[in-house]
Design an enzyme around this catalytic site. Structure first.
Site: not given
Lengths: 184, 278
Positions: A5, A32, A125
């Site tokens: 996630s 991230h 990503d």
């Protein structure tokens, strides 16, 4: 088995909070986060979840019933001997840790035994890595972009591949539990 | 056998060949990152597989050099992990100041950002003219870059922020001159620096170091190689000297651990004990 996630602390709380202590497989997560972050996300999640959550350490052996969060500013990879590995190679898709890096490495090691999941997230990503998971026979799950807080990562993944499941976040824990029990 | 398993075999064969032909030993590098770096090199190389590339790689030094860059390239930034540099300033420098002269080994210096960071730090802490930094890397290309001390100007914003967070005491722009889109670090920073090629997997130790930094280098090594490199550092380090590892590295469960103590939890800065009297 991998969960992933970005920007989704609340998504992780919901998902991991619903997994039992004896969840029969290891879970690896790339999220991230800012490069300067410490392990407080893992500590927080560990404190509110039944399942054990920790920041991934290098040379750490993957064990079932544990969730490993990629540390800030490092890529997370898996070795064939099921040790975790870290890398400071350049960011991929402007991200370090990068979801693609973890997925590509895990797909090589686990092949069809892997479940790759993309949840809410900004940027792109993870899509390419999820396609690699699928190429190696793994199962791929993507959060429905309409359900996601940030829809660009799930959208991007769905453009690249056909997911086995497109799910609402609140359905995911039950699906995962039944999938891994089927596999175990 | 699937393609991933075949590639792993190709990697082993190629690394054996590379070691025998060129003397570079990657046979004990951890496979996940090695595989990733080799895949990236392969996709740019025009070869379909490593086996097809191998014949040329073992004969063409120029081609091998491009592979070597691909395998060993390491990115860094000045004052990366500012908290670490702050800890060096606060907990290591006071000990270093008690020596008339301080020797620092920076193993895996890459393009030099960390070496210049240390030079700036030691200079600011009053050790100017009393230290030498030996900055080494396996890759001669990056050493040439490191010696120049020229970095993209757009990096300076991040470096400046890191520097300030690390407890920097003056204005960071005093350390460089901007030219077009590059920043050239002051030549005076290089006065106490020696750059050299050194291969941790096969070369010998450096003697009598007060401080060794090897951050995020050994994360690419398999455990036996990691142990050998740590033994090399142990041999090179004076009693009372300091060994600094990356944020996610530690000496836990390593053979040399019993001779070392972490100076403060989670700094990854370890101090070698003085010899015990019998």
């Amino acid at each position: 088995m991998i969960g992933v996630s970005t920007g989704g602390v609340s998504a992780l709380k919901l998902l991991l909070g619903a997994l039992p202590t004896d969840f029969p497989v290891p879970v690896m997560i790339v999220t991230h986060i800012t490069p300067e972050a410490d392990d407080s996300l893992a500590v927080l999640l560990d404190s509110i979840c039944a399942i054990r959550v920790k920041e991934a350490d290098e040379l750490e052996l993957l064990v079932p019933g544990t969730v490993y969060i990629a540390p800030a500013n490092y890529h997370l990879l898996v070795e064939r001997n099921l040790n975790l590995a870290l890398s400071t190679d350049p960011p991929v898709n402007f991200a370090r840790p990068s979801v693609d890096v973890l997925f590509e490495s895990a797909a090589q090691v686990f092949g069809p035994a892997l479940i790759g999941i993309i949840l809410t997230g900004a940027g792109f990503d993870g899509g390419k890595g999820l396609a690699v998971v699928k190429d190696h026979g793994g199962l791929v799950i993507v959060q429905d972009p309409v359900d996601a807080e940030m829809d660009s990562m799930p959208k991007c993944a769905l453009q690249l591949l056909k997911a086995d499941y497109v799910i609402q976040l609140n359905e995911l824990p039950a699906i995962l539990i039944s999938l891994v029990q089927g596999n175990a | 056998m699937n393609s991933a398993e075949i590639m792993d075999i190709e990697i082993k064969l190629l690394m054996e060949g590379v070691y025998r032909v060129y003397g570079y030993d990657f046979r004990e590098y951890a496979e996940a990152s090695l595989r990733r770096r080799l895949s990236l090199w392969l996709s740019d190389s025009g070869f379909a597989t490593l086996s097809l590339a191998q014949s040329d790689l073992l004969r063409d030094r120029g081609l091998f050099d491009s592979l070597l860059r691909g395998i060993t390239v390491n990115v860094s930034e000045m004052f990366r992990d500012s908290a670490f540099f702050k800890a060096v300033r606060e907990h290591v420098v006071p000990h270093l100041k008690t020596y008339p002269f301080v020797k620092v080994w920076l193993a895996g210096c890459s393009t030099g950002e960390e070496a210049y960071s240390m030079a700036i730090l030691l200079q600011e802490e009053g050790l100017k003219g009393r230290f030498r930094i030996y900055a080494t890397d396996i890759n001669e290309d990056v050493i040439r870059t490191a010696q120049k001390g020229i970095y993209p100007l757009h990096e300076m914003q991040r470096f400046t922020r890191n520097y300030q967070n690390s407890g920097g005491t003056i204005s960071f722009c005093d350390y460089y001159t901007a030219r077009y889109d590059h920043a050239i670090l002051n030549a005076s920073l290089r006065e106490n620096m020696v750059f050299a090629a050194h291969n941790l997997a096969v070369d010998a130790d450096f003697g009598e170091m007060n401080l060794i930094l090897c951050r995020n280098v050994m994360i690419y090594f398999q455990q036996p190689l990691k142990e050998r490199v740590l033994a090399l550092f142990d041999k090179s380090l004076m009693p009372g000297g300091f060994l600094c590892l990356g944020t996610k590295e530690s000496l836990d469960h390593r053979q040399i651990a019993h001779r070392y103590g972490e100076i403060k939890p989670r700094t990854q800065i370890y101090r070698k004990q003085y010899a015990k009297k019998n």
